[in-house]
Design a protein around this motif. Structure first.
Motif, mmCIF file in Angstrom:
data_model
loop_
_atom_site.group_PDB
_atom_site.id
_atom_site.type_symbol
_atom_site.label_atom_id
_atom_site.label_comp_id
_atom_site.label_asym_id
_atom_site.label_seq_id
_atom_site.Cartn_x
_atom_site.Cartn_y
_atom_site.Cartn_z
ATOM 1 N N PRO A 1 35.219 39.976 40.780
ATOM 2 C CA PRO A 1 35.568 39.672 39.387
ATOM 3 C C PRO A 1 34.369 39.269 38.540
ATOM 4 C CG PRO A 1 37.232 38.791 40.851
ATOM 5 C CD PRO A 1 36.131 39.305 41.739
ATOM 6 N N LYS B 1 31.831 44.669 46.951
ATOM 7 C CA LYS B 1 31.545 43.614 47.899
ATOM 8 C C LYS B 1 30.064 43.598 48.227
ATOM 9 C CE LYS B 1 34.727 45.288 50.423
ATOM 10 N NZ LYS B 1 36.028 45.777 50.685
ATOM 11 N N LYS C 1 41.536 47.349 38.116
ATOM 12 C CA LYS C 1 42.420 48.102 39.004
ATOM 13 C C LYS C 1 42.662 49.535 38.529
ATOM 14 C CE LYS C 1 44.994 44.249 41.028
ATOM 15 N NZ LYS C 1 46.343 43.683 41.287
ATOM 16 N N THR D 1 38.096 43.650 44.325
ATOM 17 C CA THR D 1 39.349 44.225 43.830
ATOM 18 C C THR D 1 39.170 45.666 43.390
ATOM 19 O OG1 THR D 1 40.072 42.041 43.065
ATOM 20 C CG2 THR D 1 41.168 43.957 42.089
ATOM 21 N N GLY D 2 40.192 46.478 43.665
ATOM 22 C CA GLY D 2 40.263 47.823 43.121
ATOM 23 C C GLY D 2 39.589 48.878 43.968
ATOM 24 N N GLU E 1 44.604 49.563 44.495
ATOM 25 C CA GLU E 1 45.225 48.244 44.599
ATOM 26 C C GLU E 1 44.564 47.377 45.673
ATOM 27 O OE1 GLU E 1 47.579 47.127 42.586
ATOM 28 O OE2 GLU E 1 47.599 49.027 41.488
ATOM 29 N N GLN F 1 36.067 48.081 44.551
ATOM 30 C CA GLN F 1 35.873 46.759 45.137
ATOM 31 C C GLN F 1 34.829 45.926 44.385
ATOM 32 O OE1 GLN F 1 37.644 45.369 48.461
ATOM 33 N NE2 GLN F 1 38.801 46.392 46.814
ATOM 34 N N GLY G 1 38.042 38.540 47.598
ATOM 35 C CA GLY G 1 38.405 38.736 46.199
ATOM 36 C C GLY G 1 37.939 40.030 45.567
ATOM 37 N N LYS H 1 42.449 44.811 47.775
ATOM 38 C CA LYS H 1 41.861 43.507 47.491
ATOM 39 C C LYS H 1 41.385 42.893 48.798
ATOM 40 C CE LYS H 1 42.402 39.338 44.754
ATOM 41 N NZ LYS H 1 43.236 38.645 43.736
ATOM 42 N N SER H 2 40.124 42.521 48.848
ATOM 43 C CA SER H 2 39.541 42.003 50.081
ATOM 44 C C SER H 2 39.797 40.502 50.203
ATOM 45 C CB SER H 2 38.030 42.255 50.089
ATOM 46 O OG SER H 2 37.375 41.303 49.278
ATOM 47 N N SER I 1 37.200 51.113 49.665
ATOM 48 C CA SER I 1 38.635 50.827 49.524
ATOM 49 C C SER I 1 39.542 51.841 50.195
ATOM 50 C CB SER I 1 38.999 50.784 48.035
ATOM 51 O OG SER I 1 38.881 52.090 47.474
#
Length: 346
Positions: free
Chosen positions: A102, A2, A121, A95-96, A87, A99, A93, A89-90, A82
């Motif tokens: 994509p 992020k 992930k 992820t993982g 798993e 974080q 968006g 997810k903010s 995280s």
């Protein structure tokens, strides 16, 4: 990862001042003279105790990718990003476990566990990718410093670049004057304390055996890796029980501790069966901290395991695959019922 998210780090890299050059003496001659001194060193040792067991190997391996990105740094980032949840997810968006956004993952996707896919992930993939990303930022801000375009600690500038972008570090010639970015660096520095253990310096004049213990104890929590470890520290091992695992096996830990405690003068072979034939024989009732104990569990002459005595009936060692460098009691049945050979190197 992020953007503009406060995490933090500070780490004093361990280094070992070796006063003697590359002279290697034969350990068969009985080790070092008594009262041999070691040079002072400083160390903020990685403490894996708070890292979830499933991720310890990957944090250590990724934390060796470049000097600025240490296991402590990554552990702090992953907890902040995280909470160690692969798993996660903010709302925006990310992820993982690391974080990644994509779009950022497209650039930094890494097949960390070599299973043929780079999965955002997958904890191994994301942890290795996070280290690659941080190392790239470190290289970029290091170039700014070398070119006179920025000033400051490389790790701090790397974190500032992670939070605000490398262009802002260059624009302001250091950590940008953004409250969020400055808090980012401070927060990670504080969080890092959870994942490191400040070990007192080994001072000149420290008894050799105590120095052996100190160097070994600094490796607590690192994974067992068959064939892993050398004079410089943990390494990848080999075979089914070591390939891709960054750590120590039992004799590798002994090599590292004895070599560094001796100021680089004693280099041992990477085989417990040979290590127990070197140095000065010691009766098991006269052991001192720093003595090396070989174990023959089948009582057939095969000293297949070795550890370092730390006093009070305990040793530090790298026990077996799936385990970590740790302290064990010599009263445990496996060790108590084995034949012993004890050796002293200084």
């Amino acid at each position: 990862m992020k953007p503009r998210r406060a995490i933090a780090v500070f780490f004093v890299l361990p280094f070992f001042g070796l006063v003697v050059g590359l002279l290697v003496i034969a350990a068969l001659a009985g080790g070092l003279p008594a009262n041999q001194a070691v040079r002072p060193v400083v160390n903020a040792a990685y403490n894996a105790a708070y890292v979830p067991a499933a991720y310890r190997e990957w944090v250590v391996k990724a934390g060796a990718m470049c000097p600025e990105v240490t296991p402590q740094l990554l552990a702090a980032q992953l907890e902040q990003e995280s909470g160690w949840d692969p798993e996660a997810k903010s709302p925006v968006g990310a992820t993982g476990i690391a974080q990644f956004m994509p779009g950022t993952w497209v650039t930094w996707a890494t097949d960390g566990d070599l299973n043929g896919t780079a999965d955002i992930k997958s904890a191994p993939d994301a942890i290795m990718a996070a280290a690659r990303y941080d190392c790239a930022l470190a290289a970029q801000v290091r170039a700014y410093v070398e070119d006179g375009k920025a000033q400051g600690d490389i790790q701090d500038l790397m974190l500032a670049a992670y939070n605000a972008g490398p262009d802002r570090v260059r624009q302001y010639g250091g950590i940008p004057p953004y409250t969020e970015t400055q808090n980012y660096v401070r927060t990670i520095r504080k969080l890092m304390e959870k994942y490191q253990q400040i070990v007192p310096d080994i001072a000149v004049g420290t008894p050799f055996g105590d120095a052996v213990v100190d160097f070994a104890m600094r490796q607590l929590g690192l994974p067992y890796s068959w064939g892993g470890g050398d004079e410089r520290g943990p390494t990848d091992g080999f075979g089914a029980k070591g390939a891709g695992i960054y750590g120590f096996d039992c004799s590798g830990l002994v090599i590292y501790a004895v070599y560094n405690a001796s100021g680089g003068q004693i280099s041992l072979p990477h085989l417990s069966q040979l290590q127990v034939t070197m140095g000065e024989p010691v009766d098991r009732n006269a052991m001192r901290p720093g003595d090396v104990i070989g174990f023959d569990p089948k009582r057939d002459g095969d000293y297949s395991h070795i550890g370092i005595y730390i006093g009070n009936g305990q040793m530090v060692h790298a026990p077996k695959p799936g385990d970590v460098v740790k302290v064990s009691n010599l009263s445990e049945s496996f060790y108590a019922n084995s034949n012993w050979l004890v050796r002293r190197f200084g």
